[in-house]
Design a protein around this motif. Structure first.
Motif, PDB file in Angstrom:
ATOM      1  N   LEU A 182     -11.076   1.118   7.501  1.00 22.75           N
ATOM      2  CA  LEU A 182     -10.410   0.525   6.339  1.00 22.75           C
ATOM      3  C   LEU A 182     -11.015  -0.825   5.961  1.00 22.75           C
ATOM      4  O   LEU A 182     -10.799  -1.325   4.851  1.00 22.75           O
ATOM      5  CB  LEU A 182      -8.905   0.368   6.614  1.00 22.75           C
ATOM      6  N   ASN A 183     -11.742  -1.433   6.909  1.00 23.90           N
ATOM      7  CA  ASN A 183     -12.505  -2.669   6.636  1.00 23.90           C
ATOM      8  C   ASN A 183     -11.648  -3.816   6.098  1.00 23.90           C
ATOM      9  O   ASN A 183     -12.014  -4.488   5.128  1.00 23.90           O
ATOM     10  CB  ASN A 183     -13.656  -2.378   5.661  1.00 23.90           C
ATOM     11  N   VAL A 184     -10.508  -4.026   6.725  1.00 26.66           N
ATOM     12  CA  VAL A 184      -9.681  -5.176   6.343  1.00 26.66           C
ATOM     13  C   VAL A 184      -9.317  -6.039   7.544  1.00 26.66           C
ATOM     14  O   VAL A 184      -8.372  -6.828   7.480  1.00 26.66           O
ATOM     15  CB  VAL A 184      -8.391  -4.732   5.613  1.00 26.66           C
ATOM     16  N   GLY A 185     -10.066  -5.886   8.622  1.00 25.92           N
ATOM     17  CA  GLY A 185      -9.819  -6.723   9.787  1.00 25.92           C
ATOM     18  C   GLY A 185      -9.198  -5.949  10.936  1.00 25.92           C
ATOM     19  O   GLY A 185      -9.528  -4.783  11.181  1.00 25.92           O
ATOM     20  N   SER A 186      -8.286  -6.591  11.624  1.00 22.92           N
ATOM     21  CA  SER A 186      -7.653  -6.008  12.808  1.00 22.92           C
ATOM     22  C   SER A 186      -6.708  -4.871  12.427  1.00 22.92           C
ATOM     23  O   SER A 186      -6.404  -4.651  11.252  1.00 22.92           O
ATOM     24  CB  SER A 186      -6.860  -7.090  13.548  1.00 22.92           C
ATOM     25  N   THR A 187      -6.237  -4.170  13.462  1.00 24.25           N
ATOM     26  CA  THR A 187      -5.262  -3.105  13.235  1.00 24.25           C
ATOM     27  C   THR A 187      -4.022  -3.656  12.546  1.00 24.25           C
ATOM     28  O   THR A 187      -3.478  -3.039  11.620  1.00 24.25           O
ATOM     29  CB  THR A 187      -4.862  -2.456  14.574  1.00 24.25           C
ATOM     30  N   GLU A 188      -3.585  -4.833  12.983  1.00 16.72           N
ATOM     31  CA  GLU A 188      -2.395  -5.444  12.383  1.00 16.72           C
ATOM     32  C   GLU A 188      -2.619  -5.741  10.905  1.00 16.72           C
ATOM     33  O   GLU A 188      -1.726  -5.543  10.066  1.00 16.72           O
ATOM     34  CB  GLU A 188      -2.025  -6.730  13.123  1.00 16.72           C
ATOM     35  N   GLN A 189      -3.812  -6.245  10.579  1.00 18.91           N
ATOM     36  CA  GLN A 189      -4.134  -6.534   9.173  1.00 18.91           C
ATOM     37  C   GLN A 189      -4.204  -5.242   8.355  1.00 18.91           C
ATOM     38  O   GLN A 189      -3.744  -5.195   7.207  1.00 18.91           O
ATOM     39  CB  GLN A 189      -5.465  -7.283   9.088  1.00 18.91           C
ATOM     40  N   ALA A 190      -4.769  -4.200   8.953  1.00 20.31           N
ATOM     41  CA  ALA A 190      -4.863  -2.915   8.255  1.00 20.31           C
ATOM     42  C   ALA A 190      -3.473  -2.357   7.968  1.00 20.31           C
ATOM     43  O   ALA A 190      -3.199  -1.859   6.873  1.00 20.31           O
ATOM     44  CB  ALA A 190      -5.674  -1.922   9.095  1.00 20.31           C
ATOM     45  N   VAL A 191      -2.594  -2.445   8.952  1.00 18.54           N
ATOM     46  CA  VAL A 191      -1.216  -1.978   8.774  1.00 18.54           C
ATOM     47  C   VAL A 191      -0.535  -2.761   7.658  1.00 18.54           C
ATOM     48  O   VAL A 191       0.195  -2.198   6.834  1.00 18.54           O
ATOM     49  CB  VAL A 191      -0.426  -2.106  10.097  1.00 18.54           C
ATOM     50  N   ALA A 192      -0.790  -4.068   7.605  1.00 19.29           N
ATOM     51  CA  ALA A 192      -0.171  -4.922   6.582  1.00 19.29           C
ATOM     52  C   ALA A 192      -0.662  -4.556   5.184  1.00 19.29           C
ATOM     53  O   ALA A 192       0.134  -4.468   4.240  1.00 19.29           O
ATOM     54  CB  ALA A 192      -0.460  -6.392   6.889  1.00 19.29           C
ATOM     55  N   VAL A 193      -1.965  -4.351   5.052  1.00 18.64           N
ATOM     56  CA  VAL A 193      -2.520  -4.010   3.736  1.00 18.64           C
ATOM     57  C   VAL A 193      -2.046  -2.619   3.305  1.00 18.64           C
ATOM     58  O   VAL A 193      -1.723  -2.399   2.134  1.00 18.64           O
ATOM     59  CB  VAL A 193      -4.067  -4.086   3.747  1.00 18.64           C
ATOM     60  N   LEU A 194      -1.978  -1.692   4.250  1.00 22.87           N
ATOM     61  CA  LEU A 194      -1.427  -0.367   3.937  1.00 22.87           C
ATOM     62  C   LEU A 194       0.018  -0.487   3.472  1.00 22.87           C
ATOM     63  O   LEU A 194       0.451   0.193   2.536  1.00 22.87           O
ATOM     64  CB  LEU A 194      -1.498   0.546   5.160  1.00 22.87           C
ATOM     65  N   GLY A 195       0.758  -1.384   4.117  1.00 26.07           N
ATOM     66  CA  GLY A 195       2.150  -1.592   3.743  1.00 26.07           C
ATOM     67  C   GLY A 195       2.307  -2.127   2.337  1.00 26.07           C
ATOM     68  O   GLY A 195       3.330  -1.905   1.683  1.00 26.07           O
ATOM     69  N   GLU A 196       1.280  -2.821   1.855  1.00 22.62           N
ATOM     70  CA  GLU A 196       1.305  -3.330   0.488  1.00 22.62           C
ATOM     71  C   GLU A 196       0.766  -2.309  -0.503  1.00 22.62           C
ATOM     72  O   GLU A 196       1.272  -2.185  -1.625  1.00 22.62           O
ATOM     73  CB  GLU A 196       0.462  -4.615   0.402  1.00 22.62           C
ATOM     74  N   ALA A 197      -0.245  -1.556  -0.093  1.00 25.60           N
ATOM     75  CA  ALA A 197      -0.913  -0.624  -1.006  1.00 25.60           C
ATOM     76  C   ALA A 197      -0.118   0.663  -1.224  1.00 25.60           C
ATOM     77  O   ALA A 197      -0.039   1.166  -2.350  1.00 25.60           O
ATOM     78  CB  ALA A 197      -2.304  -0.284  -0.471  1.00 25.60           C
ATOM     79  N   LEU A 198       0.468   1.207  -0.179  1.00 22.52           N
ATOM     80  CA  LEU A 198       1.097   2.522  -0.275  1.00 22.52           C
ATOM     81  C   LEU A 198       2.297   2.584  -1.231  1.00 22.52           C
ATOM     82  O   LEU A 198       2.443   3.567  -1.953  1.00 22.52           O
ATOM     83  CB  LEU A 198       1.484   3.023   1.118  1.00 22.52           C
ATOM     84  N   PRO A 199       3.150   1.557  -1.300  1.00 20.93           N
ATOM     85  CA  PRO A 199       4.221   1.607  -2.299  1.00 20.93           C
ATOM     86  C   PRO A 199       3.679   1.633  -3.731  1.00 20.93           C
ATOM     87  O   PRO A 199       4.272   2.282  -4.612  1.00 20.93           O
ATOM     88  CB  PRO A 199       5.017   0.321  -2.036  1.00 20.93           C
ATOM     89  N   LEU A 200       2.552   0.958  -3.969  1.00 25.99           N
ATOM     90  CA  LEU A 200       1.938   0.979  -5.294  1.00 25.99           C
ATOM     91  C   LEU A 200       1.389   2.366  -5.614  1.00 25.99           C
ATOM     92  O   LEU A 200       1.587   2.885  -6.723  1.00 25.99           O
ATOM     93  CB  LEU A 200       0.812  -0.056  -5.363  1.00 25.99           C
ATOM     94  N   ILE A 201       0.695   2.962  -4.651  1.00 27.44           N
ATOM     95  CA  ILE A 201       0.171   4.312  -4.834  1.00 27.44           C
ATOM     96  C   ILE A 201       1.322   5.292  -5.051  1.00 27.44           C
ATOM     97  O   ILE A 201       1.256   6.175  -5.913  1.00 27.44           O
ATOM     98  CB  ILE A 201      -0.677   4.729  -3.614  1.00 27.44           C
ATOM     99  N   SER A 202       2.384   5.120  -4.278  1.00 27.43           N
ATOM    100  CA  SER A 202       3.551   5.989  -4.404  1.00 27.43           C
ATOM    101  C   SER A 202       4.176   5.881  -5.787  1.00 27.43           C
ATOM    102  O   SER A 202       4.580   6.895  -6.378  1.00 27.43           O
ATOM    103  CB  SER A 202       4.590   5.617  -3.336  1.00 27.43           C
ATOM    104  N   GLU A 203       4.255   4.673  -6.317  1.00 24.90           N
ATOM    105  CA  GLU A 203       4.859   4.493  -7.638  1.00 24.90           C
ATOM    106  C   GLU A 203       4.002   5.134  -8.725  1.00 24.90           C
ATOM    107  O   GLU A 203       4.522   5.785  -9.638  1.00 24.90           O
ATOM    108  CB  GLU A 203       5.067   3.011  -7.938  1.00 24.90           C
TER     109      GLU A 203
END
Length: 221
Positions: A182-203
């Motif tokens: 995912l190229n956004v840093g650590s696992t924690e950072q990846a989880v955080a960015v996914l947490g921000e991106a997925l609601p947008l994709i879902s909408e």
């Protein structure tokens, strides 16, 4: 051979989940109009992700690239002004009888049909990435991916494709490798960015789903 490996590494470097997040941030207007340009940009990022994981997802990424090219051509064509948003595209194609509603005929590459194929695949990716986001260290990516596929995209594929997909998913990299891709840093950072991106994709998915349902377009041949 060395050149192809370098190119593959470069493709993976080019992908960044943040780019997909940015595209979907701009995809919806205040009145929930879906920008076709940003939708395509988001999908280009998702294709980069699929390609960075090897040939496992080629049966989906190749089709997605084809669909992206069709939409880009429509946006750049003489009627491009009618393809700035998904809503405008749907109204334009329906009013001008540019959609094959019951069987494939004169318009197999209509914008409505083309987008529907990407829309279905987006649901699968959304479900899979959400499972990845909430997974634990011992979670298997192959199981998560298969479960997401079985409740979404598989119903639109013939048996031979479903069988091939199931075998391909068994070759998926592990959870940590996926997060690294995912190229956004650590696992924690990846989880955080996914947490921000997925609601947008879902909408974006839900707005498109409701529009297509209202116009009886969810089962285009």
């Amino acid at each position: 051979m060395a050149g192809s490996v370098a190119e593959g590494e470069e493709d993976q470097k080019k992908f960044c989940l943040q780019e997909v997040l940015d595209a979907y941030k701009m995809c919806l207007s205040e009145d929930k109009e879906v920008s076709l340009q940003h939708y395509v940009t988001g999908w280009r990022g998702l294709v980069k992700l699929l390609n960075s994981l090897g040939s496992v997802f080629s049966f989906i990424s190749k089709d997605a690239v084809n669909k992206i090219q069709i939409l880009v051509a429509l946006m750049a064509g003489d009627s491009g002004s009618h393809y700035s948003t998904v809503q405008l595209m749907v109204e334009y194609e329906l009013q001008n009888h540019l959609v094959d509603l019951t069987k494939r005929g004169n318009h197999p590459e209509s914008g409505c049909r083309t987008l529907l194929r990407l829309h279905r695949a987006l649901r699968w990716l959304q479900l899979f990435l959400e499972s990845l986001r909430t997974s634990t260290e011992d979670s298997k990516t192959s199981t998560m991916c298969s479960e997401a596929y079985n409740v979404s995209l598989s119903q639109y594929h013939p048996w031979v494709v479903r069988k091939a997909a199931g075998m391909a998913f068994c070759m998926l990299p592990g959870r940590q490798e996926f997060f690294a891709a995912l190229n956004v840093g650590s696992t924690e950072q990846a989880v955080a960015v996914l947490g921000e991106a997925l609601p947008l994709i879902s909408e974006v998915y839900q707005v498109t789903e409701e529009l297509y349902a209202q116009r009886n377009l969810l089962d285009l041949p």
